[in-house]
Design a protein around this motif. Structure first.
Motif, PDB file in Angstrom:
ATOM      1  N   ARG A 199       0.870  -1.178   0.000  1.00 49.41           N
ATOM      2  CA  ARG A 199       0.000   0.000   0.000  1.00 49.41           C
ATOM      3  C   ARG A 199       0.899   1.217   0.000  1.00 49.41           C
ATOM      4  O   ARG A 199       1.842   1.288   0.778  1.00 49.41           O
ATOM      5  N   ALA A 200       0.577   2.186  -0.847  1.00 49.78           N
ATOM      6  CA  ALA A 200       1.474   3.333  -0.977  1.00 49.78           C
ATOM      7  C   ALA A 200       0.763   4.675  -0.965  1.00 49.78           C
ATOM      8  O   ALA A 200       1.420   5.711  -0.890  1.00 49.78           O
ATOM      9  N   ASP A 201      -0.575   4.706  -1.027  1.00 50.82           N
ATOM     10  CA  ASP A 201      -1.268   5.982  -1.151  1.00 50.82           C
ATOM     11  C   ASP A 201      -0.997   6.905   0.041  1.00 50.82           C
ATOM     12  O   ASP A 201      -0.785   8.112  -0.111  1.00 50.82           O
ATOM     13  N   ASP A 202      -0.945   6.330   1.265  1.00 50.59           N
ATOM     14  CA  ASP A 202      -0.697   7.157   2.438  1.00 50.59           C
ATOM     15  C   ASP A 202       0.744   7.655   2.481  1.00 50.59           C
ATOM     16  O   ASP A 202       1.015   8.771   2.950  1.00 50.59           O
ATOM     17  N   LEU A 203       1.688   6.853   1.988  1.00 50.31           N
ATOM     18  CA  LEU A 203       3.079   7.301   1.924  1.00 50.31           C
ATOM     19  C   LEU A 203       3.216   8.502   0.986  1.00 50.31           C
ATOM     20  O   LEU A 203       3.871   9.501   1.315  1.00 50.31           O
ATOM     21  N   LYS A 204       2.604   8.391  -0.179  1.00 48.22           N
ATOM     22  CA  LYS A 204       2.674   9.488  -1.145  1.00 48.22           C
ATOM     23  C   LYS A 204       1.998  10.739  -0.591  1.00 48.22           C
ATOM     24  O   LYS A 204       2.499  11.856  -0.765  1.00 48.22           O
ATOM     25  N   ARG A 205       0.870  10.553   0.091  1.00 48.46           N
ATOM     26  CA  ARG A 205       0.166  11.694   0.676  1.00 48.46           C
ATOM     27  C   ARG A 205       1.005  12.361   1.753  1.00 48.46           C
ATOM     28  O   ARG A 205       1.062  13.597   1.838  1.00 48.46           O
ATOM     29  N   HIS A 206       1.682  11.542   2.567  1.00 49.84           N
ATOM     30  CA  HIS A 206       2.545  12.091   3.613  1.00 49.84           C
ATOM     31  C   HIS A 206       3.664  12.932   3.004  1.00 49.84           C
ATOM     32  O   HIS A 206       3.958  14.037   3.479  1.00 49.84           O
ATOM     33  N   ALA A 207       4.273  12.432   1.947  1.00 50.72           N
ATOM     34  CA  ALA A 207       5.348  13.181   1.286  1.00 50.72           C
ATOM     35  C   ALA A 207       4.821  14.484   0.701  1.00 50.72           C
ATOM     36  O   ALA A 207       5.472  15.539   0.816  1.00 50.72           O
ATOM     37  N   GLU A 208       3.644  14.446   0.100  1.00 48.69           N
ATOM     38  CA  GLU A 208       3.054  15.656  -0.482  1.00 48.69           C
ATOM     39  C   GLU A 208       2.740  16.683   0.600  1.00 48.69           C
ATOM     40  O   GLU A 208       2.977  17.895   0.413  1.00 48.69           O
ATOM     41  N   GLU A 209       2.211  16.235   1.744  1.00 50.38           N
ATOM     42  CA  GLU A 209       1.868  17.157   2.824  1.00 50.38           C
ATOM     43  C   GLU A 209       3.116  17.798   3.430  1.00 50.38           C
ATOM     44  O   GLU A 209       3.121  19.003   3.720  1.00 50.38           O
ATOM     45  N   PHE A 210       4.165  17.028   3.618  1.00 52.94           N
ATOM     46  CA  PHE A 210       5.397  17.588   4.173  1.00 52.94           C
ATOM     47  C   PHE A 210       6.011  18.611   3.223  1.00 52.94           C
ATOM     48  O   PHE A 210       6.547  19.642   3.651  1.00 52.94           O
ATOM     49  N   ASP A 211       5.939  18.333   1.940  1.00 51.53           N
ATOM     50  CA  ASP A 211       6.464  19.281   0.959  1.00 51.53           C
ATOM     51  C   ASP A 211       5.623  20.556   0.947  1.00 51.53           C
ATOM     52  O   ASP A 211       6.151  21.678   0.953  1.00 51.53           O
ATOM     53  N   ARG A 212       4.307  20.405   0.962  1.00 52.44           N
ATOM     54  CA  ARG A 212       3.402  21.558   0.917  1.00 52.44           C
ATOM     55  C   ARG A 212       3.472  22.391   2.188  1.00 52.44           C
ATOM     56  O   ARG A 212       3.552  23.619   2.139  1.00 52.44           O
ATOM     57  N   ASP A 213       3.443  21.726   3.355  1.00 59.27           N
ATOM     58  CA  ASP A 213       3.340  22.453   4.627  1.00 59.27           C
ATOM     59  C   ASP A 213       4.679  22.975   5.144  1.00 59.27           C
ATOM     60  O   ASP A 213       4.726  24.006   5.819  1.00 59.27           O
ATOM     61  N   PHE A 214       5.768  22.268   4.821  1.00 63.20           N
ATOM     62  CA  PHE A 214       7.055  22.612   5.429  1.00 63.20           C
ATOM     63  C   PHE A 214       8.182  22.811   4.426  1.00 63.20           C
ATOM     64  O   PHE A 214       9.303  23.134   4.830  1.00 63.20           O
ATOM     65  N   GLY A 215       7.908  22.623   3.140  1.00 69.24           N
ATOM     66  CA  GLY A 215       8.980  22.694   2.156  1.00 69.24           C
ATOM     67  C   GLY A 215      10.035  21.628   2.376  1.00 69.24           C
ATOM     68  O   GLY A 215      11.216  21.825   2.075  1.00 69.24           O
ATOM     69  N   TYR A 216       9.601  20.479   2.887  1.00 78.00           N
ATOM     70  CA  TYR A 216      10.506  19.382   3.236  1.00 78.00           C
ATOM     71  C   TYR A 216      10.264  18.257   2.231  1.00 78.00           C
ATOM     72  O   TYR A 216       9.214  17.631   2.229  1.00 78.00           O
TER      73      TYR A 216
END
Length: 425
Positions: free
Chosen positions: A132-149
């Motif tokens: 399962r990978a959808d939550d991993l991808k979402r986590h990466a997208e949120e960290f990039d969007r919210d923190f520029g990480y």
């Protein structure tokens, strides 16, 4: 068990013998505990010109502080959903931003102090043991969007360039995380505290105290330290000295092993110098050390100290399960230490009473957490910021005592079963 002459075993043997507290010593701040939390706080206060005394029952870095997985990454053990449920989305984002700051703060401290042998590698793979990978991808997208990480998602094919294993389906790669030799790092921090005028006393167990009034006292078997302010940073070794703290901490043992030197064999399985951490609740974490010649492998938690031989068998079984080609690899070194866990799985940082502070419960967190918590605590003590209020929702909740330890062990076994069931799919 035979102890090989390695970088890690040498630092385990090579203890810096500091004096034991004798007589009466005075300071601005007395800190009880010479692990990451206590020494980081001491460093920040000493940099601000405060006269600091650190009382350590054993030696600097004793227990899990100096003998842990050494991973420095932006995370809290409490988990995103649980943190949001307790403090709300906005406050949860601020805590995560603090966690990221902790990564860079520890990196800067190591660089500024030029601590030899501290950083052992860069990067962290968070590994997924089921498909399962959808939550991993979402986590990466949120960290990039919210923190520029930025983190990078890898599917099984891409991951195969780094790990030769059939166990893992997906991964996130974090290039900004890094890993350290924790005991070397702590010794470097301790040396800087002393250079700035701080005093560290080893083999100086705090046996009593008087925390009332403006002049507070912490008593040992052979001496007494006096100051206007006291900080308790005892973690998994919190005893009955402060009952309120003891009630709030569950001591949990963690375990690490190191392999024999076998660079060619290890290269057939692991093709990266980054750290690995899998997605289980108390997952495996490992990395190559000693120039790629040895494998450091950790995992498992218990509420009672287990025999090293039994833990070696269990960790070795996990290692071979992930990398069958390492069947012939021998384990030459094993050790453990106690971590402090809070019931809410978050750090406990705050003021118990006028001039009496605590900084504890860092079990399961990356070492970035002690780095930033020590800074935030020092800021509060110096009147520089109120960032410590972010930890206020995570107070000294009763951990359940002996029943709490039983419940924690049962919960761990339950989660292990859930992990196995999830991975069967």
């Amino acid at each position: 068990m035979r102890y090989p002459d390695t970088f890690y075993s040498r630092t385990l043997r090579d203890t810096h013998s500091r004096p034991t507290l004798t007589g009466v010593e005075e300071a601005d701040v007395v800190i009880v505990g010479g692990g990451f939390a206590g020494l980081t706080t001491a460093l920040e206060l000493a940099r601000a010109g405060k006269r600091v005394i650190v009382l350590e029952a054993e030696s600097v870095g004793f227990g899990a502080s100096g003998r842990n997985g050494g991973i420095v990454s932006p995370a809290f053990s409490g988990g995103d959903e649980a943190i949001r449920a307790r403090v709300g989305s906005k406050a949860a984002r601020e805590l995560h931003r603090l966690s990221i700051e902790g990564v860079e703060r520890l990196r800067a401290t190591i660089a500024d102090l030029k601590i030899d042998g501290a950083v052992t590698g860069e990067g962290l793979f968070s590994l997924r043991r089921f498909d399962r990978a959808d939550d991993l991808k979402r986590h990466a997208e949120e960290f990039d969007r919210d923190f520029g990480y930025e983190m990078r998602y890898l599917d099984r094919t891409a991951l195969a360039d780094h790990l030769v294993s059939g166990r893992y389906h997906h991964a996130l790669y974090d290039p900004r995380s890094f890993h350290i030799h924790p005991l070397n790092t702590l010794r470097g921090i301790a040396a800087e505290v002393e250079r700035l005028g701080g005093r560290i006393f080893e083999a100086s167990t705090a046996t009593g105290h008087d925390l009332t009034g403006p002049a507070k006292r912490v008593v040992t078997a052979t001496g007494r330290a006096e100051a206007q302010t006291v900080v308790f940073a005892t973690g998994g070794y919190t005893g009955s000295l402060v009952p309120r703290l003891k009630r709030a901490i569950l001591p949990i043992a963690t375990y690490l092993t190191m392999s024999e030197a076998a660079p060619d064999l290890l290269a057939s399985a692991i093709r990266t110098r980054a750290s690995m951490y899998d997605d289980r609740r108390a997952g495996d974490y490992y990395r190559l050390v000693e120039g790629g010649s040895r494998l450091l492998w950790g995992g498992r938690i218990t509420t009672r100290a287990a025999s090293p031989e039994g833990i070696v068998r269990e960790l070795r079984r996990e290692m071979v399960g992930a990398f069958p080609q390492l069947e012939g690899l021998k384990i030459e070194l094993a050790w453990s230490g106690l971590m402090g866990y809070a019931r809410h799985l978050m750090p406990q940082v705050g003021e118990m009473g006028p001039g009496v502070w605590h900084i504890t419960a860092f079990g399961g967190h990356g070492l970035n957490t002690t780095a930033i918590a020590g800074k935030v605590l020092a800021e509060a003590m110096l009147g520089e910021s109120d960032r410590i209020s972010m930890f206020a929702p995570f107070g000294l909740d009763w951990a359940g005592g002996a029943a709490g330890l039983v419940a924690a062990q049962l919960t761990y076994w339950k989660l292990q079963m859930q992990d196995r069931w999830r991975e069967r799919g």
